[in-house]
Enzyme design. Structure first.
Site, PDB file in Angstrom:
ATOM      1  CG  HIS A   1       2.221   3.311  -0.358  1.00  0.00           C
ATOM      2  ND1 HIS A   1       2.991   2.710  -1.333  1.00  0.00           N
ATOM      3  CD2 HIS A   1       2.424   4.644  -0.519  1.00  0.00           C
ATOM      4  CE1 HIS A   1       3.624   3.634  -2.036  1.00  0.00           C
ATOM      5  NE2 HIS A   1       3.286   4.820  -1.566  1.00  0.00           N
TER       6      HIS A   1
ATOM      7  CG  ASP B   1       4.321   0.004  -4.291  1.00  0.00           C
ATOM      8  OD1 ASP B   1       4.455  -1.190  -3.972  1.00  0.00           O
ATOM      9  OD2 ASP B   1       3.500   0.767  -3.749  1.00  0.00           O
TER      10      ASP B   1
ATOM     11  CG  HIS C   1       2.126  -4.464  -4.266  1.00  0.00           C
ATOM     12  ND1 HIS C   1       3.145  -4.321  -3.331  1.00  0.00           N
ATOM     13  CD2 HIS C   1       1.761  -5.769  -4.226  1.00  0.00           C
ATOM     14  CE1 HIS C   1       3.379  -5.489  -2.768  1.00  0.00           C
ATOM     15  NE2 HIS C   1       2.556  -6.384  -3.283  1.00  0.00           N
TER      16      HIS C   1
ATOM     17  CG  ASP D   1      -0.277   0.285  -3.849  1.00  0.00           C
ATOM     18  OD1 ASP D   1      -0.429  -0.939  -3.652  1.00  0.00           O
ATOM     19  OD2 ASP D   1       0.614   0.942  -3.283  1.00  0.00           O
TER      20      ASP D   1
ATOM     21  CG  HIS E   1      -1.725  -1.535   2.280  1.00  0.00           C
ATOM     22  ND1 HIS E   1      -0.609  -2.129   2.814  1.00  0.00           N
ATOM     23  CD2 HIS E   1      -2.515  -2.561   1.868  1.00  0.00           C
ATOM     24  CE1 HIS E   1      -0.707  -3.443   2.727  1.00  0.00           C
ATOM     25  NE2 HIS E   1      -1.850  -3.729   2.158  1.00  0.00           N
TER      26      HIS E   1
ATOM     27  CG  ASP F   1       5.578   0.080  -0.621  1.00  0.00           C
ATOM     28  OD1 ASP F   1       6.338  -0.670   0.010  1.00  0.00           O
ATOM     29  OD2 ASP F   1       4.346  -0.063  -0.647  1.00  0.00           O
TER      30      ASP F   1
ATOM     31  CD  GLU G   1       2.645  -0.570   3.303  1.00  0.00           C
ATOM     32  OE1 GLU G   1       2.818  -1.392   4.220  1.00  0.00           O
ATOM     33  OE2 GLU G   1       1.523  -0.205   2.904  1.00  0.00           O
TER      34      GLU G   1
END
Length: 304
Positions: free
Chosen positions: A98, A125, A127, A129, A142, A228, A273
């Site tokens: 990502h 996602d 996460h 990030d 990522h 993702d 991912e």
């Protein structure tokens, strides 16, 4: 949707903490992505894979792992996505980890600025990030693309789109979040990101969350989706290295994609991912293709 789709493979895992996301583009091809989209009546041009440096598999340096390699891959992605948009095609970036979203969304943001269009980014996602070199527990880039896009990161990545920050935080909607580091949480709150985490989805339901995430769109808006695969619950999508329990179910994910398709505004897509090394008989890639079909308008319900 009459626009042609351009598939762009980015087979690298230089930004990740595990090997294997570099095989994601081929897994999506094996799962029949091109053929599935063509079956919907769409024109699809598979541009093959971009080239970039190999993964050196080194420890972090000054808070970043593999920064030169990540920058090189993101430059290649930026140019490929920019060229696709300039050619009036819809780029679909097949990741890859990502961290590549810095290049893809940077290109989309530059395209929108040049044409006076608004931008909305949906970040699907597990996460947030939003790590930086100061707070990252791993140095893996990522975990940093949203921070970089919002102006927090190494200059080599910040400068890619020609403007810092590449996007304003108010352009972004994060959906499905359920794993955020403590330092990340403070930064996310500090910049005012709109985050629809899994508790929000549990409490309100996916329909209301998507209504909120898509609110305010109009014909002058370019809608970018950064998907993702760890957005999905690992019970249905085991083929990622960063699984987090408690993600959206199959039907919740389908509804998410269908409601995006209903806007008619999708202008670009990342699929990130996917890691066949963790998958079972390519089932996660097949599920991703199924969801991408819905994103491009395949109806799963008996509606006129």
């Amino acid at each position: 949707m009459s626009v042609a789709i351009r598939l762009i493979g980015a087979p690298t895992d230089v930004g990740a903490g595990s090997r294997g996301a570099s095989m994601g583009p081929e897994a999506l091809r094996v799962a029949g992505l091109r053929e599935a989209l063509q079956a919907l009546g769409l024109r699809v041009d598979d541009q093959g894979n971009l080239a970039g440096p190999a993964n050196p598999w080194q420890p972090p340096l000054d808070g970043y792992r593999h920064l030169p390699e990540v920058v090189a891959w993101n430059r290649a992605v930026f140019m490929a996505v920019r060229d696709a948009l300039d050619a009036a095609t819809l780029p679909v970036l097949l990741g890859g980890d990502h961290s590549l979203a810095v290049g893809s969304i940077g290109a989309v943001a530059a395209h929108c600025r040049a044409r006076g269009r608004k931008l909305r980014v949906l970040w699907l996602d597990a996460h947030a990030d939003f790590n930086t070199s100061a707070i990252t527990p791993t140095g893996n880039l990522h975990g940093m693309p949203v921070a970089c896009l919002c102006g927090h990161g190494p200059q080599e990545l910040l400068a890619l789109s020609g403007t810092v920050p590449a996007i304003a935080p108010h352009c972004l909607r994060q959906i499905g979040i359920r794993s955020v580091d403590a330092g990340e949480k403070r930064l996310v709150h500090g910049v005012g990101l709109d985050v629809f985490d899994m508790r929000t989805i549990d409490e309100l339901g996916m329909r209301q969350v998507m209504d909120m995430a898509l609110a305010g769109l109009d014909d002058e808006t370019h809608l970018h989706v950064s998907f993702d695969v760890d957005f999905l619950d690992p019970d249905i999508a085991p083929g990622v290295a960063t699984t987090v329990r408690g993600g959206p179910s199959y039907r919740e994910a389908q509804l998410c994609m269908e409601m995006i398709a209903d806007t008619g505004l999708l202008g670009s897509l990342d699929v990130m991912e996917l890691n066949p090394a963790y998958d079972v008989r390519n089932r996660t890639a097949e599920l991703a293709v199924d969801l991408i079909e819905s994103l491009f308008g395949k109806a799963t319900l008996m509606r006129a």
